[in-house]
Design a protein around this motif. Sequence first.
Motif, PDB file in Angstrom:
ATOM      1  N   THR A 324     -65.165 -10.880  31.244  1.00  0.00           N
ATOM      2  CA  THR A 324     -64.727 -11.353  32.587  1.00  0.00           C
ATOM      3  C   THR A 324     -65.597 -11.163  33.799  1.00  0.00           C
ATOM      4  O   THR A 324     -65.287 -11.485  34.880  1.00  0.00           O
ATOM      5  CB  THR A 324     -63.750 -10.394  32.972  1.00  0.00           C
ATOM      6  N   GLN A 325     -66.815 -10.696  33.566  1.00  0.00           N
ATOM      7  CA  GLN A 325     -67.920 -10.605  34.685  1.00  0.00           C
ATOM      8  C   GLN A 325     -68.069 -11.833  35.221  1.00  0.00           C
ATOM      9  O   GLN A 325     -68.189 -12.040  36.510  1.00  0.00           O
ATOM     10  CB  GLN A 325     -69.094 -10.058  34.149  1.00  0.00           C
ATOM     11  N   PRO A 326     -68.427 -13.185  34.716  1.00  0.00           N
ATOM     12  CA  PRO A 326     -68.501 -14.349  35.378  1.00  0.00           C
ATOM     13  C   PRO A 326     -67.167 -14.802  36.084  1.00  0.00           C
ATOM     14  O   PRO A 326     -67.234 -15.412  37.109  1.00  0.00           O
ATOM     15  CB  PRO A 326     -68.660 -15.357  34.285  1.00  0.00           C
ATOM     16  N   LEU A 327     -66.184 -14.247  35.735  1.00  0.00           N
ATOM     17  CA  LEU A 327     -64.951 -14.799  36.562  1.00  0.00           C
ATOM     18  C   LEU A 327     -64.508 -13.546  37.703  1.00  0.00           C
ATOM     19  O   LEU A 327     -63.366 -13.749  38.177  1.00  0.00           O
ATOM     20  CB  LEU A 327     -63.791 -14.649  35.487  1.00  0.00           C
ATOM     21  N   SER A 328     -65.526 -12.431  37.831  1.00  0.00           N
ATOM     22  CA  SER A 328     -64.823 -11.519  38.550  1.00  0.00           C
ATOM     23  C   SER A 328     -64.535 -11.794  40.069  1.00  0.00           C
ATOM     24  O   SER A 328     -64.012 -11.067  40.645  1.00  0.00           O
ATOM     25  CB  SER A 328     -65.830 -10.181  38.718  1.00  0.00           C
ATOM     26  N   THR A 329     -65.334 -12.958  40.584  1.00  0.00           N
ATOM     27  CA  THR A 329     -64.996 -13.406  41.854  1.00  0.00           C
ATOM     28  C   THR A 329     -63.812 -14.048  42.042  1.00  0.00           C
ATOM     29  O   THR A 329     -63.446 -14.454  43.319  1.00  0.00           O
ATOM     30  CB  THR A 329     -66.084 -14.069  42.483  1.00  0.00           C
ATOM     31  N   SER A 330     -62.965 -14.352  41.132  1.00  0.00           N
ATOM     32  CA  SER A 330     -61.974 -15.164  40.996  1.00  0.00           C
ATOM     33  C   SER A 330     -60.746 -14.246  40.831  1.00  0.00           C
ATOM     34  O   SER A 330     -60.864 -13.041  40.264  1.00  0.00           O
ATOM     35  CB  SER A 330     -61.810 -16.536  39.940  1.00  0.00           C
ATOM     36  N   THR A 331     -59.416 -14.672  41.171  1.00  0.00           N
ATOM     37  CA  THR A 331     -58.151 -14.094  40.690  1.00  0.00           C
ATOM     38  C   THR A 331     -57.403 -14.856  39.948  1.00  0.00           C
ATOM     39  O   THR A 331     -57.653 -16.248  39.695  1.00  0.00           O
ATOM     40  CB  THR A 331     -57.467 -13.951  42.207  1.00  0.00           C
ATOM     41  N   ILE A 332     -56.473 -14.240  39.120  1.00  0.00           N
ATOM     42  CA  ILE A 332     -55.700 -15.073  38.071  1.00  0.00           C
ATOM     43  C   ILE A 332     -54.408 -14.577  38.388  1.00  0.00           C
ATOM     44  O   ILE A 332     -53.855 -13.635  38.854  1.00  0.00           O
ATOM     45  CB  ILE A 332     -56.223 -14.624  36.623  1.00  0.00           C
ATOM     46  N   ILE A 333     -53.599 -15.619  38.092  1.00  0.00           N
ATOM     47  CA  ILE A 333     -51.870 -15.519  38.304  1.00  0.00           C
ATOM     48  C   ILE A 333     -51.383 -15.704  36.879  1.00  0.00           C
ATOM     49  O   ILE A 333     -51.714 -16.613  36.359  1.00  0.00           O
ATOM     50  CB  ILE A 333     -51.482 -16.519  39.089  1.00  0.00           C
ATOM     51  N   LEU A 334     -50.771 -14.661  36.532  1.00  0.00           N
ATOM     52  CA  LEU A 334     -50.250 -14.698  34.904  1.00  0.00           C
ATOM     53  C   LEU A 334     -48.790 -15.206  35.147  1.00  0.00           C
ATOM     54  O   LEU A 334     -48.073 -14.479  35.909  1.00  0.00           O
ATOM     55  CB  LEU A 334     -50.097 -13.325  34.375  1.00  0.00           C
ATOM     56  N   PRO A 335     -48.441 -16.407  34.780  1.00  0.00           N
ATOM     57  CA  PRO A 335     -47.169 -17.004  34.963  1.00  0.00           C
ATOM     58  C   PRO A 335     -46.143 -16.258  33.972  1.00  0.00           C
ATOM     59  O   PRO A 335     -46.536 -15.667  33.136  1.00  0.00           O
ATOM     60  CB  PRO A 335     -47.321 -18.565  34.621  1.00  0.00           C
ATOM     61  N   GLY A 336     -44.805 -16.528  34.176  1.00  0.00           N
ATOM     62  CA  GLY A 336     -43.852 -16.226  33.196  1.00  0.00           C
ATOM     63  C   GLY A 336     -43.809 -14.629  33.254  1.00  0.00           C
ATOM     64  O   GLY A 336     -44.020 -14.078  34.614  1.00  0.00           O
ATOM     65  N   GLN A 337     -43.253 -13.932  32.479  1.00  0.00           N
ATOM     66  CA  GLN A 337     -43.169 -12.492  32.273  1.00  0.00           C
ATOM     67  C   GLN A 337     -44.415 -11.841  31.456  1.00  0.00           C
ATOM     68  O   GLN A 337     -44.831 -12.413  30.448  1.00  0.00           O
ATOM     69  CB  GLN A 337     -41.987 -12.040  31.555  1.00  0.00           C
ATOM     70  N   SER A 338     -44.764 -10.872  32.030  1.00  0.00           N
ATOM     71  CA  SER A 338     -45.868  -9.995  31.466  1.00  0.00           C
ATOM     72  C   SER A 338     -45.475  -8.394  31.087  1.00  0.00           C
ATOM     73  O   SER A 338     -44.563  -8.037  31.847  1.00  0.00           O
ATOM     74  CB  SER A 338     -47.162  -9.991  32.304  1.00  0.00           C
ATOM     75  N   GLN A 339     -45.970  -7.832  30.091  1.00  0.00           N
ATOM     76  CA  GLN A 339     -45.904  -6.427  29.686  1.00  0.00           C
ATOM     77  C   GLN A 339     -46.989  -5.648  30.131  1.00  0.00           C
ATOM     78  O   GLN A 339     -48.257  -6.238  29.698  1.00  0.00           O
ATOM     79  CB  GLN A 339     -45.183  -6.364  28.334  1.00  0.00           C
ATOM     80  N   SER A 340     -47.064  -4.592  30.397  1.00  0.00           N
ATOM     81  CA  SER A 340     -48.312  -3.736  30.875  1.00  0.00           C
ATOM     82  C   SER A 340     -48.590  -3.222  29.549  1.00  0.00           C
ATOM     83  O   SER A 340     -48.107  -2.920  28.473  1.00  0.00           O
ATOM     84  CB  SER A 340     -48.155  -2.495  31.784  1.00  0.00           C
ATOM     85  N   LEU A 341     -49.776  -2.674  29.591  1.00  0.00           N
ATOM     86  CA  LEU A 341     -50.820  -2.368  28.381  1.00  0.00           C
ATOM     87  C   LEU A 341     -51.079  -0.962  28.573  1.00  0.00           C
ATOM     88  O   LEU A 341     -51.747  -0.682  29.565  1.00  0.00           O
ATOM     89  CB  LEU A 341     -51.941  -3.002  28.038  1.00  0.00           C
ATOM     90  N   ASP A 342     -50.996   0.000  27.583  1.00  0.00           N
ATOM     91  CA  ASP A 342     -51.525   1.403  27.830  1.00  0.00           C
ATOM     92  C   ASP A 342     -52.990   1.279  27.151  1.00  0.00           C
ATOM     93  O   ASP A 342     -53.107   1.142  25.812  1.00  0.00           O
ATOM     94  CB  ASP A 342     -50.661   2.226  26.948  1.00  0.00           C
ATOM     95  N   VAL A 343     -53.985   1.257  27.939  1.00  0.00           N
ATOM     96  CA  VAL A 343     -55.539   1.177  27.454  1.00  0.00           C
ATOM     97  C   VAL A 343     -56.042   2.589  27.428  1.00  0.00           C
ATOM     98  O   VAL A 343     -56.529   3.104  28.439  1.00  0.00           O
ATOM     99  CB  VAL A 343     -56.346   0.043  28.354  1.00  0.00           C
ATOM    100  N   ARG A 344     -56.292   2.798  26.326  1.00  0.00           N
ATOM    101  CA  ARG A 344     -56.975   4.466  26.053  1.00  0.00           C
ATOM    102  C   ARG A 344     -58.617   4.349  25.760  1.00  0.00           C
ATOM    103  O   ARG A 344     -58.947   4.272  24.950  1.00  0.00           O
ATOM    104  CB  ARG A 344     -56.535   5.206  24.827  1.00  0.00           C
ATOM    105  N   PHE A 345     -59.365   3.741  27.147  1.00  0.00           N
ATOM    106  CA  PHE A 345     -60.545   3.505  26.925  1.00  0.00           C
ATOM    107  C   PHE A 345     -61.373   4.982  26.969  1.00  0.00           C
ATOM    108  O   PHE A 345     -62.667   4.639  26.738  1.00  0.00           O
ATOM    109  CB  PHE A 345     -60.857   2.785  28.130  1.00  0.00           C
ATOM    110  N   ASP A 346     -60.892   5.859  27.351  1.00  0.00           N
ATOM    111  CA  ASP A 346     -61.450   7.029  27.366  1.00  0.00           C
ATOM    112  C   ASP A 346     -61.129   8.158  26.301  1.00  0.00           C
ATOM    113  O   ASP A 346     -61.145   9.416  26.245  1.00  0.00           O
ATOM    114  CB  ASP A 346     -61.501   7.716  28.781  1.00  0.00           C
ATOM    115  N   ASP A 347     -60.570   7.782  25.117  1.00  0.00           N
ATOM    116  CA  ASP A 347     -60.077   8.359  24.268  1.00  0.00           C
ATOM    117  C   ASP A 347     -60.932   8.984  23.086  1.00  0.00           C
ATOM    118  O   ASP A 347     -61.621   8.161  22.791  1.00  0.00           O
ATOM    119  CB  ASP A 347     -58.764   7.653  23.324  1.00  0.00           C
ATOM    120  N   GLU A 348     -61.119  10.177  23.019  1.00  0.00           N
ATOM    121  CA  GLU A 348     -62.257  10.878  22.325  1.00  0.00           C
ATOM    122  C   GLU A 348     -62.160  10.345  20.796  1.00  0.00           C
ATOM    123  O   GLU A 348     -63.275  10.225  20.153  1.00  0.00           O
ATOM    124  CB  GLU A 348     -62.466  12.342  22.223  1.00  0.00           C
TER     125      GLU A 348
END
Length: 496
Positions: A324-348
Amino acid sequence: MSDSSPQPSSALPSSAPKRWGIGLNVALQILLILAIFFGLNRLSYRYHVRWDLSPQQSYTLSANTTNYLNKLSKDVFIANVFARDAKIFPDVQALLEEYRLNGKGRIKLRSIDPLRDIDRAEALKAETGMALDQNGVVIRAGGRTRFIREEEMVIRDTGTESARPIKAFRGEDAVTSAMINLIEGDGRKFYLIVGKGSRTEAALADALAALGELGRQQNFKLMPLNFAEINGVPEDADGLLFAGIRYDLSEREIAMLKAYWEGKRAGLLVMLDPAGETPRLNAFLGLNGVTPREDRVLFAESTGAGVRKEFSVQAIFDNESPITQPLSTSTIILPGQSQSLDVRFDDEYLQKQNILVHPLIGATDRYWGEKNYLEELPIVDEEDHKQPIYLAASVERGSVADERLRVDSCRMVVVGNSYMLDKKSALAVNRDFVAASLNWIVNREKLSGAPPKLKHSYRIQLNSRQNELIFWITTIAMPGLVLVLGMMIWASRRAA
């Protein structure tokens, strides 16, 4: 009587040698000036510095593109087949000229106006075997040819289908991707999982069409795969795609998926349907650090016109991930319905398992994960999920610090939305994200693309007095000043 008349003096020396000396001196000076002139031009041609003074750096290639051009292994022929009056012709010509200048002599560029250079256009058609019935760019490398259509190089704003203004120019992304694909050779192979239902038949058709178009552009083949009909994932699979399945995998199918994921090299793109019943698939994702939540990401408020409930999510990209770094200056619109994600990026535990999890897309501040999303006016309470709200994440198993050794790592991208590729609601940036995800999955980060160049329109409004002032300055004052200066120079020469 002596003759006292004065004797004539000896004859004056001839002026011919003097004239010859002056002429020779002038000739030498002319030759020296010409030598300096051509020498400086030669030096400036071979050793020069160029500056891009445009506010958006519109004429500067990205670092990924320039690095790739510096290491080109094959000669590349590029033809700019655009009509001169096309709106983006100047942008395309300037872009391709940058490729030629940075190509270290390996890129040959030709510009052909199909409306004026008919003979050259017909010759190019015969060489490539392509119709070339619209504006575009032809690229040939390694005996293979690719035609990039005009629509692949622009991002259009919302509006009527017949007249949508150009919002951004994305020619560099299209040209670099096509060039790498041609030189790379045979495409990768992705399998789309079918037989597990979809929101509608139209949604499945849209996903197939969008992924097929991406495959043509990004040099990969898309094949359908029904888990119920096989005993194992094909060995030639570079990746598996789950595009909004409604029904869960069986225990046998989950075992096949785990066996594939635990192999030496695997790739997964999972676009979740929030309304799908997929507990086994969700559990598999949770074991790898990304757990889908039973909610809907939304924004709701009470207004004078009634209740406003917004399911389409405006989100931002992470600026650190190579996806996503090349797209970081853009915004995105997710159409329809979305569910959130539990992202455990700091899990030992995951880190000990050599699993690296990274968030890719996050909802803007006004959205939250609502469990009671069917209520007329949902409000945030304790059981809901608050910021940060993640909508997409990447998973890499077997990652190491040395990029050269990461070719055998297993990679997965999970998105809590299955509407991203719908024909009616998808934006170009949605397509860019999916393309970047697929390229990252198969270890082709260099194909993640360059950020599009935004096109700005400026309007200057002048009143009648200002228009009249411009007329007198450009029509009377400036030509009159030149005339006066000319007469003054003529008079001074006459007086001399």
